[in-house]
Scaffold this motif. Structure first.
Motif, PDB file in Angstrom:
ATOM      1  N   GLY A 288      -1.796  -0.397  -5.444  1.00  0.00           N
ATOM      2  CA  GLY A 288      -2.488  -0.133  -4.193  1.00  0.00           C
ATOM      3  C   GLY A 288      -1.892   1.009  -3.401  1.00  0.00           C
ATOM      4  N   CYS A 289      -0.785   1.584  -3.886  1.00  0.00           N
ATOM      5  CA  CYS A 289      -0.124   2.664  -3.148  1.00  0.00           C
ATOM      6  C   CYS A 289      -0.586   4.044  -3.595  1.00  0.00           C
ATOM      7  N   GLY A 290      -1.572   4.115  -4.507  1.00  0.00           N
ATOM      8  CA  GLY A 290      -2.047   5.395  -4.999  1.00  0.00           C
ATOM      9  C   GLY A 290      -3.555   5.489  -4.923  1.00  0.00           C
ATOM     10  N   PRO A 291      -4.109   6.679  -5.211  1.00  0.00           N
ATOM     11  CA  PRO A 291      -5.552   6.893  -5.081  1.00  0.00           C
ATOM     12  C   PRO A 291      -6.360   6.493  -6.305  1.00  0.00           C
TER      13      PRO A 291
ATOM     14  N   GLY B 222       0.800  -1.212   0.000  1.00  0.00           N
ATOM     15  CA  GLY B 222       0.000   0.000   0.000  1.00  0.00           C
ATOM     16  C   GLY B 222       0.838   1.269   0.000  1.00  0.00           C
ATOM     17  N   PRO B 223       0.308   2.373   0.548  1.00  0.00           N
ATOM     18  CA  PRO B 223       1.011   3.658   0.540  1.00  0.00           C
ATOM     19  C   PRO B 223       2.389   3.623   1.211  1.00  0.00           C
ATOM     20  N   ALA B 224       2.610   2.635   2.098  1.00  0.00           N
ATOM     21  CA  ALA B 224       3.909   2.539   2.770  1.00  0.00           C
ATOM     22  C   ALA B 224       5.046   2.290   1.794  1.00  0.00           C
ATOM     23  N   LEU B 225       4.734   1.808   0.591  1.00  0.00           N
ATOM     24  CA  LEU B 225       5.784   1.539  -0.398  1.00  0.00           C
ATOM     25  C   LEU B 225       6.592   2.789  -0.730  1.00  0.00           C
TER      26      LEU B 225
ATOM     27  N   LYS C 189      13.767  12.365  -2.689  1.00  0.00           N
ATOM     28  CA  LYS C 189      12.763  13.327  -2.233  1.00  0.00           C
ATOM     29  C   LYS C 189      12.300  14.269  -3.335  1.00  0.00           C
ATOM     30  N   VAL C 190      13.195  14.677  -4.219  1.00  0.00           N
ATOM     31  CA  VAL C 190      12.823  15.601  -5.283  1.00  0.00           C
ATOM     32  C   VAL C 190      11.842  14.934  -6.248  1.00  0.00           C
ATOM     33  N   LEU C 191      12.149  13.704  -6.628  1.00  0.00           N
ATOM     34  CA  LEU C 191      11.268  12.977  -7.545  1.00  0.00           C
ATOM     35  C   LEU C 191       9.899  12.739  -6.910  1.00  0.00           C
ATOM     36  N   LEU C 192       9.881  12.350  -5.632  1.00  0.00           N
ATOM     37  CA  LEU C 192       8.608  12.092  -4.947  1.00  0.00           C
ATOM     38  C   LEU C 192       7.769  13.371  -4.844  1.00  0.00           C
ATOM     39  N   ALA C 193       8.432  14.502  -4.583  1.00  0.00           N
ATOM     40  CA  ALA C 193       7.710  15.769  -4.480  1.00  0.00           C
ATOM     41  C   ALA C 193       7.098  16.154  -5.827  1.00  0.00           C
ATOM     42  N   ALA C 194       7.811  15.892  -6.910  1.00  0.00           N
ATOM     43  CA  ALA C 194       7.289  16.202  -8.243  1.00  0.00           C
ATOM     44  C   ALA C 194       6.083  15.336  -8.563  1.00  0.00           C
ATOM     45  N   LEU C 195       6.132  14.060  -8.192  1.00  0.00           N
ATOM     46  CA  LEU C 195       5.010  13.155  -8.438  1.00  0.00           C
ATOM     47  C   LEU C 195       3.785  13.582  -7.634  1.00  0.00           C
ATOM     48  N   ALA C 196       3.980  13.865  -6.357  1.00  0.00           N
ATOM     49  CA  ALA C 196       2.852  14.204  -5.495  1.00  0.00           C
ATOM     50  C   ALA C 196       2.250  15.561  -5.829  1.00  0.00           C
TER      51      ALA C 196
ATOM     52  N   VAL D 164      -6.389  12.744 -11.160  1.00  0.00           N
ATOM     53  CA  VAL D 164      -5.938  11.787 -10.139  1.00  0.00           C
ATOM     54  C   VAL D 164      -4.943  10.833 -10.797  1.00  0.00           C
ATOM     55  N   GLY D 165      -3.757  10.707 -10.196  1.00  0.00           N
ATOM     56  CA  GLY D 165      -2.719   9.856 -10.775  1.00  0.00           C
ATOM     57  C   GLY D 165      -2.184   8.831  -9.801  1.00  0.00           C
ATOM     58  N   THR D 166      -1.479   7.858 -10.323  1.00  0.00           N
ATOM     59  CA  THR D 166      -0.940   6.776  -9.483  1.00  0.00           C
ATOM     60  C   THR D 166       0.137   7.260  -8.527  1.00  0.00           C
ATOM     61  N   GLY D 167       0.751   8.421  -8.802  1.00  0.00           N
ATOM     62  CA  GLY D 167       1.828   8.914  -7.942  1.00  0.00           C
ATOM     63  C   GLY D 167       1.408   9.998  -6.979  1.00  0.00           C
ATOM     64  N   ASP D 168       0.100  10.251  -6.848  1.00  0.00           N
ATOM     65  CA  ASP D 168      -0.356  11.375  -6.023  1.00  0.00           C
ATOM     66  C   ASP D 168      -0.037  11.205  -4.541  1.00  0.00           C
ATOM     67  N   TRP D 169       0.154   9.959  -4.094  1.00  0.00           N
ATOM     68  CA  TRP D 169       0.454   9.731  -2.677  1.00  0.00           C
ATOM     69  C   TRP D 169       1.955   9.492  -2.443  1.00  0.00           C
ATOM     70  N   ALA D 170       2.781   9.986  -3.341  1.00  0.00           N
ATOM     71  CA  ALA D 170       4.224   9.732  -3.218  1.00  0.00           C
ATOM     72  C   ALA D 170       4.814  10.325  -1.943  1.00  0.00           C
ATOM     73  N   GLN D 171       4.171  11.361  -1.398  1.00  0.00           N
ATOM     74  CA  GLN D 171       4.628  11.937  -0.124  1.00  0.00           C
ATOM     75  C   GLN D 171       3.672  11.600   1.017  1.00  0.00           C
ATOM     76  N   GLY D 172       2.861  10.577   0.813  1.00  0.00           N
ATOM     77  CA  GLY D 172       1.920  10.146   1.833  1.00  0.00           C
ATOM     78  C   GLY D 172       0.491  10.301   1.364  1.00  0.00           C
ATOM     79  N   PRO D 173      -0.427   9.458   1.838  1.00  0.00           N
ATOM     80  CA  PRO D 173      -1.824   9.514   1.406  1.00  0.00           C
ATOM     81  C   PRO D 173      -2.493  10.810   1.843  1.00  0.00           C
ATOM     82  N   THR D 174      -3.429  11.269   1.013  1.00  0.00           N
ATOM     83  CA  THR D 174      -4.182  12.487   1.327  1.00  0.00           C
ATOM     84  C   THR D 174      -5.631  12.181   1.682  1.00  0.00           C
ATOM     85  N   ASP D 175      -6.046  10.945   1.505  1.00  0.00           N
ATOM     86  CA  ASP D 175      -7.400  10.531   1.875  1.00  0.00           C
ATOM     87  C   ASP D 175      -7.449  10.313   3.397  1.00  0.00           C
TER      88      ASP D 175
END
Length: 466
Positions: free
Chosen positions: A384-387, A274-277, A285-292, A428-439
């Motif tokens: 399962g790691c995205g919204p 899930g999102p823990a991945l 961190k830079v790549l994850l911030a761009a995805l989220a 809504v994209g598969t990488g939106d939770w790259a910095q943690g879930p927002t739901d």
């Protein structure tokens, strides 16, 4: 317009595709039962495969290999020839399918330039051991594989792992052996992943040849410019996860925009899901911030491999302005330069081309009706790691995804959709939770279950301190 173009693509496959795949299926069926125990009917499969190449430079070699296998004389040289023929036939199908897809999309593709041969003499014994194990698999067949045969490759894999140029082969053999081991006793299985195991066997045998490293990617240039993300494809296994980002690169020198991929990979245990991945990729961190945040990236001197992949370095990238994936797709995908496919990647199932689909109707089974022609949507690949969920895909009005060819048909794997959420159209994209879930519901569920990644890191640190 694209929906109409793809509708034409769905009308039929290139001429000869079905016949070529039938020949491959016949050879793969022979591998199921073992080349040493071929019935008269199955003995015709290698000969039929070889017959396709009768007018080519490898025709004589393949004919000899097929005859020797039919007579029970099975050497590594003969198996390598047949594996090469199988790969070449698949490559022809891949090229025909990709040419049709490029024509439908109006997409230009970069030419392929062969790499110079890379000599590797020091590992000849390890490569010989790998070929010997693969020969035993082919002789006995998948139905005859047992734990002893699978375990025989473990020491070979360990040896290959310490040779940098052979790690790709080591990982392939290790994963192949793990699948076979998990399936034992294979003789009692009702359904086998026949084509997959034959693909792995073929690729491993070709990678295990003496004196040349045919499958290693090579850096051909460094690239700088603006990276506009289309989406991320998550490849998850029990012991590893890879985040493969598909993007458009606008070169700093003003050249033609090009499709690129970049990936980050991390080891894991099967309890991290899930999102823990995303926490496993915390070094990027830079790549994850761009995805989220749906942000562009300014990149400098990233190595570009011959297959279109960019080697990611977080310290060579900085966050840029907001970049909506749908705007990127509308502006760039029509005239983008697509990468060439490396020789060993020329397999139909590896086709994954980014597209933007609009103007479709969602059918009852979740497929997209493009005006009479139906494009199947592969929601089983949604991570399962995205919204992004099948429900959002079914209610979408636009989709950025990967067009794939699998199971004898074209499929669409969604990476991002535009859909109405609480009466507002959102992306809504598969990488939106790259910095943690927002739901909020997912956040609460994560809080109740605890931080598995943090716990495992703490335990690992404690063990290292002892």
């Amino acid at each position: 317009m694209l929906a109409v173009q793809l509708a034409g693509l769905l009308d039929g496959d290139p001429e000869g595709t079905r016949e070529a795949l039938a020949l491959v299926d016949g050879f793969d069926d022979a591998l199921v039962h073992g080349l040493a125990r071929l019935s008269e009917e199955r003995a015709e499969a290698p000969a039929a495969l070889a017959g396709v190449f009768s007018a080519t430079p490898i025709g004589d070699r393949l004919a000899e290999a097929a005859a020797k296998v039919a007579s029970g004389s099975i050497t590594e040289e003969h198996l390598t020839a047949l594996a090469g023929g199988r790969a070449a036939l698949f490559g022809a199908v891949h090229d025909a399918l990709l040419a049709d897809l490029d024509a439908a999309l109006g997409r230009e593709r970069a030419p392929w330039y062969p790499a110079p041969r890379s000599e590797q003499d020091t590992a000849a014994n390890l490569l010989g051991g790998a070929r010997s194990w693969l020969r035993e698999l082919a002789i006995i067949g998948w139905r005859g594989v047992d734990h002893d045969l699978v375990s025989a490759v473990d020491r070979i894999t360990e040896g290959l792992t310490v040779v940098p140029g052979l790690r790709r082969l080591a990982v392939l053999l290790d994963g192949f052996a793990a699948e076979l081991r998990a399936s034992c006793p294979i003789g009692t299985m009702e359904h086998l992943p026949v084509r997959r195991w034959a693909d792995l066997w073929t690729r491993a045998l070709l990678l295990a040849q003496d004196g040349v490293l045919p499958g290693e990617p090579r850096a051909v240039a460094t690239v700088s410019g603006r990276l506009l993300i289309l989406g991320v494809d998550v490849h998850e296994h029990g012991t590893a996860v890879q985040f493969q980002v598909h993007a458009v690169l606008e070169p700093a020198d003003g050249g033609q925009a090009r499709l690129v991929r970049t990936s980050v990979t991390a080891a894991k245990v099967d309890t991290i899901i899930g999102p823990a991945l995303w926490k496993l990729a915390h070094d990027h961190k830079v790549l994850l911030a761009a995805l989220a945040g749906h942000l562009s990236l300014e990149v400098t001197d990233l190595p570009l491999l011959d297959g279109g992949d960019v080697i990611w370095h977080d310290d060579r990238a900085s966050l840029g302005k907001p970049a909506d994936p749908f705007t990127t797709a509308r502006l760039h995908l029509a005239g983008v330069l697509a990468p060439a496919a490396p020789p060993l990647e020329r397999v139909p199932v590896r086709i994954a081309e980014p597209v933007l689909i609009e103007g479709y109707e969602v059918t009852g089974d979740g497929s997209f009706d493009l005006g009479g022609s139906v494009l199947a949507v592969d929601t089983a690949r949604l991570p399962g790691c995205g919204p992004l969920t099948p429900k959002l895909v079914a209610g979408s009005s636009a989709c950025v995804g990967l067009v794939r060819w699998d199971g004898g048909r074209w499929l669409l794997q969604p990476l991002a959709v535009q859909a109405k959420v609480k009466r507002e159209t959102v992306a809504v994209g598969t990488g939106d939770w790259a910095q943690g879930p927002t739901d909020p519901k997912v956040v609460k569920a994560e809080a109740r279950s605890g931080d598995a990644v943090a716990v495992l890191r703490e335990r690992a640190g404690r063990l290292l301190r002892q």
